[in-house]
Design a protein around this motif. Structure first.
Motif, PDB file in Angstrom:
ATOM      1  N   ASN A   6    -112.906 -31.565 -93.641  1.00 12.37           N
ATOM      2  CA  ASN A   6    -112.935 -30.110 -93.627  1.00 12.37           C
ATOM      3  C   ASN A   6    -113.192 -29.597 -92.223  1.00 12.37           C
ATOM      4  OD1 ASN A   6    -112.520 -29.713 -96.351  1.00 12.37           O
ATOM      5  ND2 ASN A   6    -114.681 -30.079 -96.822  1.00 12.37           N
ATOM      6  N   GLY A   7    -112.397 -28.583 -91.808  1.00 13.26           N
ATOM      7  CA  GLY A   7    -112.638 -27.930 -90.532  1.00 13.26           C
ATOM      8  C   GLY A   7    -113.788 -26.941 -90.695  1.00 13.26           C
ATOM      9  N   HIS A   8    -113.942 -26.039 -89.695  1.00 14.23           N
ATOM     10  CA  HIS A   8    -115.057 -25.093 -89.788  1.00 14.23           C
ATOM     11  C   HIS A   8    -114.568 -23.709 -90.183  1.00 14.23           C
ATOM     12  CE1 HIS A   8    -113.810 -25.185 -85.455  1.00 14.23           C
ATOM     13  NE2 HIS A   8    -113.739 -23.899 -85.677  1.00 14.23           N
ATOM     14  N   ASP A   9    -113.528 -23.639 -91.008  1.00 18.44           N
ATOM     15  CA  ASP A   9    -112.937 -22.364 -91.363  1.00 18.44           C
ATOM     16  C   ASP A   9    -113.839 -21.515 -92.268  1.00 18.44           C
ATOM     17  OD1 ASP A   9    -109.406 -23.246 -91.479  1.00 18.44           O
ATOM     18  OD2 ASP A   9    -110.765 -22.860 -89.830  1.00 18.44           O
ATOM     19  N   ALA A  10    -114.919 -22.099 -92.806  1.00 19.22           N
ATOM     20  CA  ALA A  10    -115.796 -21.322 -93.671  1.00 19.22           C
ATOM     21  C   ALA A  10    -116.405 -20.137 -92.922  1.00 19.22           C
ATOM     22  CB  ALA A  10    -116.909 -22.213 -94.220  1.00 19.22           C
ATOM     23  N   ASN A  11    -116.533 -20.258 -91.608  1.00 19.74           N
ATOM     24  CA  ASN A  11    -117.133 -19.183 -90.812  1.00 19.74           C
ATOM     25  C   ASN A  11    -116.105 -18.264 -90.169  1.00 19.74           C
ATOM     26  OD1 ASN A  11    -119.760 -20.198 -91.252  1.00 19.74           O
ATOM     27  ND2 ASN A  11    -119.478 -21.707 -89.633  1.00 19.74           N
ATOM     28  N   ASP A  12    -114.816 -18.481 -90.502  1.00 17.72           N
ATOM     29  CA  ASP A  12    -113.766 -17.779 -89.758  1.00 17.72           C
ATOM     30  C   ASP A  12    -113.838 -16.269 -89.933  1.00 17.72           C
ATOM     31  OD1 ASP A  12    -112.830 -20.075 -88.700  1.00 17.72           O
ATOM     32  OD2 ASP A  12    -111.173 -20.321 -90.103  1.00 17.72           O
ATOM     33  N   GLU A  13    -114.105 -15.795 -91.159  1.00 17.99           N
ATOM     34  CA  GLU A  13    -114.049 -14.358 -91.393  1.00 17.99           C
ATOM     35  C   GLU A  13    -115.057 -13.613 -90.513  1.00 17.99           C
ATOM     36  OE1 GLU A  13    -111.953 -12.559 -93.061  1.00 17.99           O
ATOM     37  OE2 GLU A  13    -110.807 -14.328 -93.625  1.00 17.99           O
ATOM     38  N   LYS A  14    -116.286 -14.102 -90.407  1.00 17.83           N
ATOM     39  CA  LYS A  14    -117.279 -13.382 -89.614  1.00 17.83           C
ATOM     40  C   LYS A  14    -117.055 -13.585 -88.117  1.00 17.83           C
ATOM     41  CE  LYS A  14    -120.832 -17.016 -89.967  1.00 17.83           C
ATOM     42  NZ  LYS A  14    -122.182 -17.313 -90.476  1.00 17.83           N
ATOM     43  N   LYS A  15    -116.264 -14.599 -87.718  1.00 18.72           N
ATOM     44  CA  LYS A  15    -115.997 -14.820 -86.300  1.00 18.72           C
ATOM     45  C   LYS A  15    -114.897 -13.917 -85.772  1.00 18.72           C
ATOM     46  CE  LYS A  15    -115.455 -18.995 -84.910  1.00 18.72           C
ATOM     47  NZ  LYS A  15    -114.958 -20.387 -84.889  1.00 18.72           N
ATOM     48  N   ARG A  16    -114.023 -13.444 -86.646  1.00 17.56           N
ATOM     49  CA  ARG A  16    -112.846 -12.726 -86.174  1.00 17.56           C
ATOM     50  C   ARG A  16    -113.154 -11.510 -85.305  1.00 17.56           C
ATOM     51  NH1 ARG A  16    -107.708 -13.347 -89.989  1.00 17.56           N
ATOM     52  NH2 ARG A  16    -108.213 -15.360 -90.874  1.00 17.56           N
ATOM     53  N   PRO A  17    -114.170 -10.694 -85.611  1.00 16.30           N
ATOM     54  CA  PRO A  17    -114.326  -9.461 -84.838  1.00 16.30           C
ATOM     55  C   PRO A  17    -114.622  -9.657 -83.363  1.00 16.30           C
ATOM     56  CG  PRO A  17    -115.522  -9.337 -86.905  1.00 16.30           C
ATOM     57  CD  PRO A  17    -115.111 -10.755 -86.721  1.00 16.30           C
ATOM     58  N   ASP A  18    -115.369 -10.708 -82.986  1.00 12.19           N
ATOM     59  CA  ASP A  18    -115.868 -10.729 -81.613  1.00 12.19           C
ATOM     60  C   ASP A  18    -115.577 -12.019 -80.849  1.00 12.19           C
ATOM     61  OD1 ASP A  18    -117.503 -12.389 -83.040  1.00 12.19           O
ATOM     62  OD2 ASP A  18    -119.367 -11.332 -82.607  1.00 12.19           O
ATOM     63  N   THR A  19    -114.705 -12.868 -81.342  1.00 11.50           N
ATOM     64  CA  THR A  19    -114.343 -14.090 -80.624  1.00 11.50           C
ATOM     65  C   THR A  19    -112.848 -14.304 -80.700  1.00 11.50           C
ATOM     66  OG1 THR A  19    -114.441 -15.597 -82.512  1.00 11.50           O
ATOM     67  CG2 THR A  19    -116.530 -15.130 -81.386  1.00 11.50           C
ATOM     68  N   PRO A  20    -112.310 -15.212 -79.892  1.00  5.94           N
ATOM     69  CA  PRO A  20    -110.936 -15.652 -80.130  1.00  5.94           C
ATOM     70  C   PRO A  20    -110.837 -16.320 -81.504  1.00  5.94           C
ATOM     71  CG  PRO A  20    -111.723 -16.369 -77.976  1.00  5.94           C
ATOM     72  CD  PRO A  20    -112.914 -15.861 -78.717  1.00  5.94           C
ATOM     73  N   PHE A  21    -109.659 -16.296 -82.082  1.00  9.13           N
ATOM     74  CA  PHE A  21    -109.410 -16.933 -83.381  1.00  9.13           C
ATOM     75  C   PHE A  21    -108.002 -17.525 -83.311  1.00  9.13           C
ATOM     76  CE2 PHE A  21    -108.260 -17.205 -87.833  1.00  9.13           C
ATOM     77  CZ  PHE A  21    -109.432 -17.593 -88.458  1.00  9.13           C
ATOM     78  N   LEU A  22    -107.923 -18.791 -82.918  1.00 11.78           N
ATOM     79  CA  LEU A  22    -106.645 -19.428 -82.635  1.00 11.78           C
ATOM     80  C   LEU A  22    -106.010 -19.993 -83.896  1.00 11.78           C
ATOM     81  CD1 LEU A  22    -107.567 -21.383 -79.370  1.00 11.78           C
ATOM     82  CD2 LEU A  22    -106.620 -19.066 -79.588  1.00 11.78           C
ATOM     83  N   VAL A  23    -104.689 -19.877 -83.968  1.00 12.67           N
ATOM     84  CA  VAL A  23    -103.922 -20.421 -85.082  1.00 12.67           C
ATOM     85  C   VAL A  23    -102.627 -21.018 -84.541  1.00 12.67           C
ATOM     86  CG1 VAL A  23    -102.736 -19.928 -87.272  1.00 12.67           C
ATOM     87  CG2 VAL A  23    -104.833 -18.688 -86.687  1.00 12.67           C
ATOM     88  N   VAL A  24    -102.311 -22.241 -84.949  1.00 10.82           N
ATOM     89  CA  VAL A  24    -100.969 -22.787 -84.755  1.00 10.82           C
ATOM     90  C   VAL A  24    -100.201 -22.428 -86.025  1.00 10.82           C
ATOM     91  CG1 VAL A  24     -99.576 -24.849 -84.370  1.00 10.82           C
ATOM     92  CG2 VAL A  24    -101.846 -24.675 -83.340  1.00 10.82           C
TER      93      VAL A  24
END
Length: 288
Positions: A6-24
């Motif tokens: 498992n990656g660390h995507d569980a925290n992705d939603e709260k990270k989106r507002p103030d950090t980069p959020f990279l996707v291939v």
């Protein structure tokens, strides 16, 4: 080919507002969630990994001695611009990924941007690359890409199935004739669990495909000397890498131009739901 953690995507939603959020991205609407239900999305066919600035076309296999340029499209769905490092890898057929670096490039990507191609392409000649490791150029190999930045680092799982920082693209479709037997050698590796199940199956897609009847897909372990249908158990010593073969018998009545996708999976024996720890995707095309 990626180990399934498992990656660390569980925290992705709260990270989106103030950090980069990279996707291939695998699709135009790919938001990095990696909860795909579309049967046409296959994790080992990532259209964002570009060869001479275009997605790989199985109808045009790579010439082993011809130089190509590798690049990748990346989305940044976060609120901050960032310097992205894209690392390109290539591997011969193996259910467990062995990261052999082709090259890397670093570039700036803006906040909340659509797919952006890495501006500096990486040179790649198949025969020269595999020759560095004393290996012949295999008939089937795999590109892999990792994108990372300091405020949104890739987790090091090399897991294109579950983590948005990674993409995988198999190259060189296997072109066959009706009634031909196709033998695909590949490696299985101990990943710390030692007892594994290897499965070989045809993928279902929404398009008409070449159909392999029961018994025409088999696995062969030379150390045992017996071919089995469907799945086989393998016990490996600590750190062992063992050569295994997938044996595919093409039906006598296979239609020219028909194609099939076949998946080889390695899972820990007795694991819940048989979740793979690694896999290889194979495309088989009947010549016209």
């Amino acid at each position: 080919m990626a180990r399934q953690r498992n990656g660390h995507d569980a925290n992705d939603e709260k990270k989106r507002p103030d950090t980069p959020f990279l996707v291939v991205p695998y699709t135009p609407s790919d938001n990095g969630a990696r909860t795909w239900t579309d049967p046409n999305v296959v994790y080992y066919e990532c259209p964002s990994i570009l060869i001479d600035h275009d997605p790989y076309d199985p109808a045009n296999p790579l010439d082993p001695d011809t130089l190509v340029k590798l690049s990748v499209k990346v989305r940044n769905l976060g609120a901050l611009s960032c310097l992205v490092t894209a690392r390109f890898y290539c591997n011969s057929p193996a259910t467990a990924w062995t990261p052999r670096v082709v090259g890397s490039t670093t570039f700036l990507i803006g906040a909340q941007t659509g797919p952006t191609e890495s501006p500096t392409a990486i040179d790649f000649t198949p025969s020269e690359y595999f020759g560095r490791f004393g290996l012949p150029t295999p008939d089937h190999f795999c590109f892999f890409v990792e994108v990372t930045t300091s405020l949104d680092p890739a987790p090091g799982t090399y897991n294109a199935v579950k983590d948005r920082h990674y993409g995988q693209q198999n190259v060189l479709a296997h072109t066959v004739q009706a009634a031909q037997r196709l033998v695909i050698p590949f490696d299985v590796s101990d990943l710390g669990d030692q007892r594994y199940e290897i499965r070989l199956r045809q993928l279902e897609t929404s398009e008409p495909v070449l159909f392999f009847p029961e018994g025409s897909l088999r696995l062969f372990d030379p150390s045992v000397g017996q071919a089995v249908t469907g799945s086989m158990e393998v016990t490996l010593e600590a750190g062992e890498i063992r050569g295994v073969q997938a044996v595919i018998d093409v039906p006598d009545d296979a239609s020219p131009g028909s194609a099939a996708k076949v998946l080889i999976e390695q899972s820990v024996q007795g694991s819940e739901k048989g979740e793979p720890v690694g896999a290889i995707g194979v495309t088989v095309v009947v010549s016209s």
